[in-house]
Design an enzyme around this catalytic site. Structure first.
Site, mmCIF file in Angstrom:
data_model
loop_
_atom_site.group_PDB
_atom_site.id
_atom_site.type_symbol
_atom_site.label_atom_id
_atom_site.label_comp_id
_atom_site.label_asym_id
_atom_site.label_seq_id
_atom_site.Cartn_x
_atom_site.Cartn_y
_atom_site.Cartn_z
ATOM 1 N N CYS A 66 0.823 -1.216 0.000
ATOM 2 C CA CYS A 66 0.000 0.000 0.000
ATOM 3 C C CYS A 66 0.857 1.265 0.000
ATOM 4 O O CYS A 66 0.422 2.316 -0.448
ATOM 5 C CB CYS A 66 -0.925 0.067 1.201
ATOM 6 S SG CYS A 66 -1.289 -1.455 2.008
ATOM 7 N N ASP A 122 -2.857 -2.541 7.608
ATOM 8 C CA ASP A 122 -3.718 -3.505 8.301
ATOM 9 C C ASP A 122 -3.567 -4.911 7.744
ATOM 10 O O ASP A 122 -3.874 -5.888 8.427
ATOM 11 C CB ASP A 122 -5.187 -3.081 8.183
ATOM 12 C CG ASP A 122 -5.458 -1.833 8.989
ATOM 13 O OD1 ASP A 122 -4.539 -1.369 9.676
ATOM 14 O OD2 ASP A 122 -6.580 -1.314 8.919
ATOM 15 N N CYS A 170 -2.933 4.076 2.547
ATOM 16 C CA CYS A 170 -3.534 2.947 3.265
ATOM 17 C C CYS A 170 -4.651 3.476 4.161
ATOM 18 O O CYS A 170 -4.869 4.675 4.257
ATOM 19 C CB CYS A 170 -2.433 2.263 4.057
ATOM 20 S SG CYS A 170 -2.769 0.573 4.520
ATOM 21 N N ASP A 171 -5.325 2.574 4.850
ATOM 22 C CA ASP A 171 -6.571 2.926 5.540
ATOM 23 C C ASP A 171 -6.452 4.113 6.498
ATOM 24 O O ASP A 171 -7.280 5.017 6.493
ATOM 25 C CB ASP A 171 -7.073 1.738 6.355
ATOM 26 C CG ASP A 171 -7.308 0.504 5.518
ATOM 27 O OD1 ASP A 171 -6.903 0.486 4.353
ATOM 28 O OD2 ASP A 171 -7.898 -0.443 6.042
ATOM 29 N N LYS A 172 -5.455 4.077 7.382
ATOM 30 C CA LYS A 172 -5.363 5.103 8.425
ATOM 31 C C LYS A 172 -4.598 6.340 7.952
ATOM 32 O O LYS A 172 -4.722 7.416 8.531
ATOM 33 C CB LYS A 172 -4.673 4.565 9.684
ATOM 34 C CG LYS A 172 -5.215 3.253 10.177
ATOM 35 C CD LYS A 172 -6.688 3.338 10.476
ATOM 36 C CE LYS A 172 -7.300 1.968 10.705
ATOM 37 N NZ LYS A 172 -7.085 0.963 9.654
ATOM 38 N N CYS A 199 -5.420 -1.992 -1.086
ATOM 39 C CA CYS A 199 -6.301 -3.146 -1.271
ATOM 40 C C CYS A 199 -7.436 -2.826 -2.241
ATOM 41 O O CYS A 199 -8.087 -1.777 -2.132
ATOM 42 C CB CYS A 199 -6.868 -3.582 0.072
ATOM 43 S SG CYS A 199 -5.590 -4.104 1.211
ATOM 44 N N GLU A 240 -9.522 -4.516 13.874
ATOM 45 C CA GLU A 240 -10.411 -4.931 12.781
ATOM 46 C C GLU A 240 -10.554 -6.443 12.817
ATOM 47 O O GLU A 240 -9.597 -7.148 13.105
ATOM 48 C CB GLU A 240 -9.788 -4.553 11.432
ATOM 49 C CG GLU A 240 -9.979 -3.125 11.069
ATOM 50 C CD GLU A 240 -9.497 -2.833 9.659
ATOM 51 O OE1 GLU A 240 -8.860 -3.720 9.048
ATOM 52 O OE2 GLU A 240 -9.752 -1.728 9.186
ATOM 53 N N SER A 244 -12.926 -4.642 8.972
ATOM 54 C CA SER A 244 -12.177 -4.218 7.797
ATOM 55 C C SER A 244 -13.164 -3.805 6.725
ATOM 56 O O SER A 244 -14.297 -4.297 6.672
ATOM 57 C CB SER A 244 -11.343 -5.395 7.296
ATOM 58 O OG SER A 244 -11.043 -5.202 5.940
#
Ligand code: FES
EC number: 4.2.1.9
Length: 566
Positions: free
Chosen positions: A57, A89, A130-132, A202, A454, A480
């Site tokens: 990521c 993650d 990425c997610d965060k 992702c 998650e 997630s």
């Protein structure tokens, strides 16, 4: 505050170091890094990258930052790259690593704020993947309120094995198939080796693509930022265009306070609902709103869910990947459709210096005859949003359900209590997860986890074991973006704070009702009080370090898990 600033004031912050007599050391240091006398007159832009080599990521973000810097320099500005952390993650593996994931969002926000303030940058570009990273970057940009643009690292291409398209969730689901004995060792290894073909976030409408799409809708990244895959040439071109956009923001002094408004938050959440985005968006937009000093509540989010249909057939519950979106016009085409149908505010300002409506003016319309990724409003996947806020005696301060409609709207079952997510995997491997159960994973909240893990591993393993439509799952942790099935997370108050989820026992009857929006534990008030009387607050699992600090500072999930408020 928008003002047409004289060119001499574009360096409103960095001039403290470059134009004043009283800080010769700073000026000497800037000459030391290679700036010229001419550069000393220019605005300085911090380029914050969460790039690092350890995962797909983020592995390419330092490279993208170099393109951003080229565009910045080409527009008469000084670009200075700095790094901050990132946590993937996909690699946190169980509670131990995952504890650090959500806290990393606030560390990213804190670190970007610290560098930009301390170094007197006039603007900031965040290059994140990425997610965060994305909400962390936006929270920092809101706090700083200096001209800022986010560049998304881009979605990953899908992997392939034996004619099947794969992504990261395929790897988790392969584990469930392994437990169920429905995959050979060779194919298990084949899926693992081929799920992730290279750089990018992702690939489904998981948290990273949810945040990227909705941040673009909010106006803080350039149009198409969320639609170019990481390895698409358009991503490099986007990076090179950042300099010109930043110049406009500086000249007009357009800051995040002009862009992040209640209306633009509504635009962001409208796109989350239409695309079927991750429940994590709830947490992150509550936090972004607070960073911007705006009121946004769970009820506001429910109201958006009530009026916006779920339209996109994207993974995890659907068929398509984010990489497929570009061919149908990307997120701008979806926004245009929503705007034309009165669901998007067109008058919100964006980082192009133009409004949403102006940005969308030349965007081609969705072609409903020749694509099946995004459905028309007349034939939605679900007539209202998939994110539902449930309350009830099991979640008095709220919980967040992801209800696509495919799994039904109501689930009634008996509790199977797991004190942490590892117990689910253990129970699954022993054949103890049975149809009709509501799996309750507790002690996973922001404080109790800590870090609000998650549940990707348990939910994917349950799916892989073929139990996805036969059990439900509730937790004071999170899910997630890759999760699908009948799941309710963010149960508040969490078990650590004595929320009712702490008192559930194996065999209790639980109802998840997405129509009545209730999460009910079928015990009497007296029984609840009796169980509560025997409860004592657990000892904090950490008292020092990042997690110790997090436990002391974090607010509840219903308040976005922010850490910078008293
Ligand atoms: Fe980084 Fe999914 S783990 S985007």
């Amino acid at each position: 505050m928008i003002t047409d600033a004289p060119a001499t004031q574009l360096n409103r912050f960095s001039q403290t170091l470059t134009q004043k007599m009283d800080n010769p050391a700073a000026k000497a240091m800037l000459y030391g890094i290679g700036l010229t006398a001419d550069d000393m007159q220019k605005p300085q832009i911090g380029i914050a990258s969460t790039g690092y080599e350890g995962n797909t990521c983020n592995m390419h973000l330092n490279g993208l930052s170099v393109y951003v810097k080229q565009g910045i320099q080409a527009n008469g500005l000084v670009g200075l790259i700095f790094n901050t952390i990132g946590v993937s993650d996909g690699m946190t593996n169980g509670n131990d690593g995952m504890r650090y994931s959500l806290p990393s969002r606030d560390l990213i926000a804190d670190s970007i704020e610290s560098v930009v303030m301390a170094q007197w940058y006039d603007g900031v570009v965040t290059v994140v993947g990425c997610d965060k990273n994305m909400p962390g970057a936006i929270m920092a940009m809101a706090r700083l309120d200096r001209p800022g643009i986010m560049v998304y690292g881009g979605t990953i291409r899908s992997g392939h094995y034996k004619g099947q398209k794969l992504d990261i969730v395929s790897a988790f689901e392969a584990l469930g198939k392994k437990y169920a004995g429905s995959i050979s060792d060779e194919d298990y290894e084949g899926v693992i080796r081929n799920s992730i073909p290279g750089a990018g976030a992702c690939g489904g409408m998981y948290t990273a693509n949810t945040m990227a799409s909705s941040i673009e809708a909010m106006g803080l990244s350039l149009p198409f930022s969320s639609s170019y895959p990481a390895t698409h040439e358009g991503k490099q071109e986007e990076c090179k265009k950042i300099g010109a956009a930043m110049r406009v923001l500086l000249e007009r002094n357009i800051t995040p306070a002009d862009i992040i408004t209640k209306k633009s938050l509504e635009n962001a959440l409208t796109v989350v609902m239409a695309l079927g985005g991750s429940t994590n968006a709830v947490l992150h937009y509550l936090a972004i709103a607070r960073s911007a000093g705006l009121d946004l509540s769970l009820d506001d989010i429910q109201a958006i869910s009530d009026r916006v249909p779920f339209l996109a057939d994207l993974k995890p519950s659907g068929k398509y990947y984010m990489e497929d979106m570009l061919a149908i016009g990307g997120v701008p085409a979806v926004m245009k459709y929503l705007y034309q149908n009165g669901m998007i505010h067109g008058d919100c300002l964006t980082v192009t210096g133009k409004t949403v409506a102006e940005n969308l003016a030349d965007i081609p319309e969705l072609d409903f005859e020749n694509q099946s990724i995004v459905r028309p409003l007349s034939n939605p996947i679900k007539a209202t949003g998939h994110i539902q806020i449930l309350r009830g005696n099991l979640a008095p301060k709220g919980s967040v359900a992801k209800i696509t409609g495919k799994e039904g709207l109501r689930f009634e079952g008996v509790a199977k209590v797991c004190e942490h997510e590892g117990e689910v995997i253990e129970a699954l491997s022993k054949g103890e997860i049975l149809p009709g159960q509501v799996i309750v994973i507790r002690n996973s909240g922001p404080k109790g986890g800590p870090g609000m893990s998650e549940m990707l591993k348990p939910t994917s393993a349950i799916m892989g074991a073929g139990l996805g439509d036969k059990v439900a799952l509730i937790t004071d942790g999170r899910f997630s973006g890759g999760t699908h099935g009948f799941v309710v997370g963010h149960v508040t108050p969490e078990a650590f704070d004595g929320g009712p989820i702490a008192f559930v026992k194996d065999g209790d009857k639980i109802t998840l009702d997405a129509v009545g929006r209730e999460l009910t534990l079928h015990i009497s008030d007296e029984e609840m009080a009796e169980r509560r009387s025997h409860w004592t607050q657990p000892v904090p699992p950490f008292t020092k370090g990042v997690l110790g600090k997090y436990i002391r500072n974090v607010k509840s999930a219903s308040e976005g898990c922010v850490t910078d408020e008293a």
